[in-house]
Structure formats: C-alpha cells, structure tokens
Motif scaffolding. Sequence first.
Motif, mmCIF file in Angstrom:
data_model
loop_
_atom_site.group_PDB
_atom_site.id
_atom_site.type_symbol
_atom_site.label_atom_id
_atom_site.label_comp_id
_atom_site.label_asym_id
_atom_site.label_seq_id
_atom_site.Cartn_x
_atom_site.Cartn_y
_atom_site.Cartn_z
ATOM 1 N N LYS A 113 0.843 -1.194 0.000
ATOM 2 C CA LYS A 113 0.000 0.000 0.000
ATOM 3 C C LYS A 113 0.879 1.245 0.000
ATOM 4 C CE LYS A 113 -4.344 -1.446 0.748
ATOM 5 N NZ LYS A 113 -5.380 -1.238 -0.255
ATOM 6 N N PRO A 114 0.473 2.287 -0.734
ATOM 7 C CA PRO A 114 1.212 3.537 -0.672
ATOM 8 C C PRO A 114 1.088 4.196 0.706
ATOM 9 C CG PRO A 114 -0.516 3.640 -2.350
ATOM 10 C CD PRO A 114 -0.638 2.324 -1.677
ATOM 11 N N VAL A 115 1.916 5.198 0.921
ATOM 12 C CA VAL A 115 1.974 5.880 2.214
ATOM 13 C C VAL A 115 0.582 6.325 2.684
ATOM 14 C CG1 VAL A 115 2.747 8.040 3.275
ATOM 15 C CG2 VAL A 115 4.371 6.606 2.021
ATOM 16 N N PHE A 116 -0.190 6.935 1.770
ATOM 17 C CA PHE A 116 -1.508 7.432 2.165
ATOM 18 C C PHE A 116 -2.362 6.315 2.757
ATOM 19 C CE2 PHE A 116 -5.969 8.276 1.621
ATOM 20 C CZ PHE A 116 -6.105 9.595 1.981
ATOM 21 N N ASP A 117 -2.437 5.195 2.056
ATOM 22 C CA ASP A 117 -3.292 4.095 2.514
ATOM 23 C C ASP A 117 -2.805 3.525 3.838
ATOM 24 O OD1 ASP A 117 -3.772 4.547 -0.242
ATOM 25 O OD2 ASP A 117 -4.865 2.661 -0.327
ATOM 26 N N ASN A 118 -1.486 3.522 4.030
ATOM 27 C CA ASN A 118 -0.955 3.038 5.299
ATOM 28 C C ASN A 118 -1.386 3.936 6.456
ATOM 29 O OD1 ASN A 118 0.912 0.621 5.540
ATOM 30 N ND2 ASN A 118 1.571 1.497 3.604
ATOM 31 N N ASP A 148 4.157 15.302 0.697
ATOM 32 C CA ASP A 148 4.449 15.104 -0.719
ATOM 33 C C ASP A 148 4.736 13.646 -1.076
ATOM 34 O OD1 ASP A 148 4.200 17.814 -0.966
ATOM 35 O OD2 ASP A 148 6.346 18.200 -0.698
ATOM 36 N N PHE A 149 4.720 12.788 -0.078
ATOM 37 C CA PHE A 149 5.063 11.390 -0.343
ATOM 38 C C PHE A 149 3.858 10.470 -0.218
ATOM 39 C CE2 PHE A 149 9.009 13.435 0.625
ATOM 40 C CZ PHE A 149 9.924 12.830 -0.222
ATOM 41 N N ALA A 150 2.654 11.052 -0.256
ATOM 42 C CA ALA A 150 1.443 10.262 -0.025
ATOM 43 C C ALA A 150 1.320 9.096 -0.995
ATOM 44 C CB ALA A 150 0.209 11.154 -0.123
ATOM 45 N N LYS A 151 1.821 9.286 -2.221
ATOM 46 C CA LYS A 151 1.638 8.243 -3.234
ATOM 47 C C LYS A 151 2.813 7.276 -3.306
ATOM 48 C CE LYS A 151 -1.632 10.547 -6.270
ATOM 49 N NZ LYS A 151 -1.561 11.998 -6.497
ATOM 50 N N ALA A 152 3.862 7.542 -2.541
ATOM 51 C CA ALA A 152 5.043 6.669 -2.604
ATOM 52 C C ALA A 152 4.768 5.356 -1.879
ATOM 53 C CB ALA A 152 6.232 7.372 -1.975
ATOM 54 N N TYR A 153 5.498 4.331 -2.286
ATOM 55 C CA TYR A 153 5.398 3.048 -1.591
ATOM 56 C C TYR A 153 6.475 2.997 -0.514
ATOM 57 C CZ TYR A 153 1.939 1.076 -4.707
ATOM 58 O OH TYR A 153 0.777 0.824 -5.370
ATOM 59 N N PRO A 154 6.208 2.255 0.589
ATOM 60 C CA PRO A 154 7.163 2.233 1.702
ATOM 61 C C PRO A 154 8.588 1.908 1.277
ATOM 62 C CG PRO A 154 5.148 1.147 2.353
ATOM 63 C CD PRO A 154 4.985 1.510 0.908
ATOM 64 N N ARG A 155 8.750 1.006 0.304
ATOM 65 C CA ARG A 155 10.110 0.619 -0.067
ATOM 66 C C ARG A 155 10.878 1.755 -0.744
ATOM 67 N NH1 ARG A 155 11.361 -0.140 -4.942
ATOM 68 N NH2 ARG A 155 13.220 -1.250 -4.277
ATOM 69 N N GLU A 156 10.152 2.749 -1.207
ATOM 70 C CA GLU A 156 10.824 3.872 -1.858
ATOM 71 C C GLU A 156 11.311 4.914 -0.849
ATOM 72 O OE1 GLU A 156 7.925 3.380 -5.757
ATOM 73 O OE2 GLU A 156 7.517 4.931 -4.287
ATOM 74 N N ARG A 162 10.060 6.031 6.766
ATOM 75 C CA ARG A 162 9.092 4.973 7.075
ATOM 76 C C ARG A 162 8.590 5.111 8.502
ATOM 77 N NH1 ARG A 162 12.234 -0.207 4.498
ATOM 78 N NH2 ARG A 162 12.785 0.924 2.607
ATOM 79 N N MET A 163 9.537 5.439 9.395
ATOM 80 C CA MET A 163 9.148 5.602 10.794
ATOM 81 C C MET A 163 8.186 6.777 10.939
ATOM 82 S SD MET A 163 10.200 3.476 13.001
ATOM 83 C CE MET A 163 9.012 3.301 14.300
ATOM 84 N N ARG A 164 8.394 7.826 10.156
ATOM 85 C CA ARG A 164 7.488 8.973 10.189
ATOM 86 C C ARG A 164 6.092 8.567 9.741
ATOM 87 N NH1 ARG A 164 10.334 14.100 10.056
ATOM 88 N NH2 ARG A 164 12.538 13.598 9.932
ATOM 89 N N VAL A 165 6.014 7.716 8.695
ATOM 90 C CA VAL A 165 4.699 7.238 8.250
ATOM 91 C C VAL A 165 4.017 6.503 9.402
ATOM 92 C CG1 VAL A 165 3.465 5.783 6.612
ATOM 93 C CG2 VAL A 165 5.527 6.975 5.883
#
Lengths: 284, 277
Positions: A113-118, A148-156, A162-165
């Motif tokens: 899931k992208p950042v937003f969905d997480n 600005d990273f809402a659409k990025a995937y965690p691995r990116e 990631r911890m911030r997400v």
Amino acid sequence: MKQAVSSGNPDGAEPAPVAASPRSVVSLRDVTKRFSNGTLALSRMTMDIRKGEFVSLLGPSGCGKSTALRIIAGLGRPSQGMVDWPASRIGRDGRPDADIGFVFQEPTLMPWKPVFDNAFLPLRLKGMGKGEARDRVMAALETVGLKDFAKAYPRELSGGMRMRVSIARALVTDPKLLLMDEPFGALDEITRQKLNDDVLRLWSEKDLTVVFVTHSVFEAAYLSSRIAVMGARPGRVVADMMLPRPEGREKDEGFRVSETYGDLCRSVSQALVSAMYAPAGEGA
Amino acid sequence: MEAVLDSASSDETPGLGRSRLLKVAVPAIMLGLTLLAWEVYVRVNAVPPYILPAPSLVAQTLVKDWGTLYPALLVTLRITFSALILALIGGTVLAVLLVQSKWVELALYPYAVILQVTPIVAIAPLILVYVSSTQAAIMICAFLVAFFPILSNMVQGLKSVDHNLLNLYDLYGASRWQQLRLLKLPAALPYFMTGLKIGGGLSLIAAVVAEFAAGSAGAGSGLAFRLLEAQYRLNIPRLFAALVLLSATGVAIFALTSVVAWLSLRRWHESALAREN
C-alpha cells in the motif's frame, strides 16, 4: 538541577497502593505477566500515567518494558493485576475508544500500500471512507513532513521516513495516549535526534500523553518529563524519576550540548546503574 | 547491427539497453543454431522421417495437419485452464478456511496431502468409473494435481503475515473479515503467485497424463490422444508437431503466469524488483 530529580524507591520496596487520580490517563495496578514458558516478564508493576506526561520506560533488555507497553495497549492480558482507564469511555472490546496510538519497533507498514493508505488504515478499520478521511490523513502526514510522499510506496522511502509514516498512522485517530516501543532503535544517530525533536514537538502541539520505551539513557533524558527505570529478572520498576518538563527543547539547538542536559544524563545513568544491581523484590 | 549497438550505447543507461538486447538475442540465436544443427544432421545423414523428422518437415506438418491438431489443442487448453481456475479458487478458499480455524486444518489437511501424494495416474481409472464424461474426468485429475501447490503456498502465505501488522489490526479492533481482506490476502499474494506458476505448469502436464490414462479417443479428444495416435501410425512428424504445440502451450502458460505475477507484485515485492547496488 539535582533537587528536581526525585528518585523513587531504588531499594525495590513495594510502592504503597494509591487510588487512581482522576487526571490519570491509564493506571496499572500490580500488573504481573508470566509467559506460557514460565518466564516472569513483569512483576507487580504499579504506575499511574497522568495526562500530559512524557513517560519513558528505561531499562536493559529483558526488563519487561515492551511487555508493559503491550499490556497497556491491550495486546496482551496481564496474568494478574489490572489496567484501568479512569478518563476514557470503554468500547465493546474492553479497550478505550480510539484513545491509543501505537508505534512499533519497526515501521510495520503494509508494503503493498502507498503511504496514504498506510496512514489511512486506522480510520478505514473504523469504517471511514477514503474521501471522508482524506483531510485527516493528509494533516497527519503533514505533521510528520511527508505530505508530498502520499503516493510513494514504503520501499521507496528511507528508514527514517518509514518511521514517520508509522507515527502519522498512530496520530491519525487523534489519540490521547501515544505508545512508542523503541521506535528509533534501528535508526542512525542523526535521524534519531531529528525524530526525537519531532516527537517532542508533536507532544506539546497536540497535548499528547506519551509512553516511550527505550534503552538509551540519552534519549530518555532528552525526551521525558518522567522516567521509570526498570530492572530485569523479574521485570519491575526500580525507580520513578520526575524530571523538568522537556517543552521547547526541540527548538533550542544548544540544549544537546548544555550542562543541564549533561547533568540530566548523569543522574539518569546513575539510576540505571543502581537499577541493574538492585535486589529483586519479593514479587520474584 | 552497428546502428542498434550505437543507439543502445547512446541511451541514458548504456548497460541497460545492451543487456535487454542480449536477453532477447542470446536465447534466439541459440534456438536458431540448435534448429540449424538438427536440420543439417538429418539432411547430411539422411535420417528417415519416421526416426527423426527435420524441423522444416515438422513445421510443414504443423501447417498441413492444423485441421486435426488445432481442435485437439483447444480441448487440451480448455481442460488445462478450467482445471487451473478451479484449483486457484479451491486452493485459495480451502487455505482461508484452514488458517481461520485450527480444527478445520486438523480435520481437512490430511485429505489434501493424501490426494497430493497418491500418483494421479493411479486415481484416474477410479475417477473414470465414477464420472461419465471422459473430459470431466480428465479435468478432475488436472484439478487435483494443480490444487495442492496452490493450497500449500496459500496456507504458508496466510500464516506468514508480519506479527506486528496483526497486532496493529488487533489494536484498531479490526474484524476477522477486515483482517483477511486487507491484510492476510494481500500479504499472501507473492505466495499465491508462486502457487499459480507451479499450478499452471502442472495442470497442463496433468491434463496430458490423465488423457493418456483415460485412453480417450475420437473427435473430442485432446493433444495427448493425437500424440498417441500419431505414434501408433508411425506418423512421427505429426507426433513432433503435437509435441511442439504442447511445449509452446507450456511456455505460453509460464510466460502468462510470470507476467501476471510481475504485474501484481512490481510495486512492492522484492521478487519483482531489480536489485540496485
């Protein structure tokens, strides 16, 4: 500085039972946890966590600090004793309603899931629609600087991002209590300091109560308004130290090299050393 | 050739264009050389076509006998894909049931194992007795073979969910259905894709083997029958043509399942990502 640091009961004596004060967010009463393999992970832990506190559970590995945090979160039941929520509505599942945010040791994101969905997940599980939740999720992502990273995937993302997400996800429900289980242990020192500043800022901005598990004296001394020093075998609270409130430190670039901080670290270190040599209580 | 190489090296990432070209060119050249060696060997030694037909003859036969082979190919494809789809649905559903309850797992898993370890050729006669339609019987055999790898991969996948993510779902009071749909099934997707790749190949193999065992014959039969028939008649070029069709089908299924796996995992799973150091 010293007089502000009131050491609790370093000889391991049982604290006198006290009634939960109305300002307690959560109170633990004689909480004992024995695992199925017989290990006594936590022995008669009694503690009141008051509104607005930043409490660190500090101790060596195996002292039951993570176990205590999980019990507060309702992820494990105590073998004996009880956890009380004096100021919260209790939901059908026996947990306080939407009051807890939890940050794990690892970011624990869904990689598909992208950042937003997480970050949206807690609201989704409560039955909220994506459109309805969008503003809240974006606001949570903005507080951790990831708008600005809402659409990025965690691995990116980098480890710190990631911890911030993970923190944004914990904050998206506007919890009263934020539980953090050694969240920055795997990060490099610079990222860790940055995230410590972020957590302090969020704590004062959002009027949070935080319980923070760590084995770093420096981290605990920097962040906490109160430190519970824990000892191992069996896990128990050995000292309960009240510290000056850490508000505004994140804006004070000189604090990390100040004498005040040095003194704080020294007294916390001393408490930890005496905790390691403290005799086990009768609860063992 | 030089122009191609030039355009490849003027790319932003020169290594990438060349390696992509090599990826296609090397196997293609190798295949061409093999076929050429085969053709030359047959012609030079004047090997009779009932022993080993030349590739050119196989190609001619493929065109000439298309009217016979194509319907048989369709039958085999239909059996293979309906068996695979049933196995995907059955394997996934049963895996979900097995991980939802320890009791269901204890009760049902042994049967899945027994069905898997018993050679399919040995069960086929029995299935033929019970099922009146030969095609249906063959499909059941193919289903049984493809089913188990999908089931066992899915069970493994559903059980391999990150414990902290499970804790997180518990923390927010997720229902079992939410946990299954939003967490366990997506987390098991890479395992499902492994099951799909294995099951896709196996269902074709099983469709052929079961047809041999069933000894089906006549107009409605698949490629396996045409293969046997060609052998009885010593029509070896046609046998080779049928074999080519089967191999091509197998390769196509492999390519298809690989593409499906890549498309569904490319954004997040390590297996579908290029390693960059």
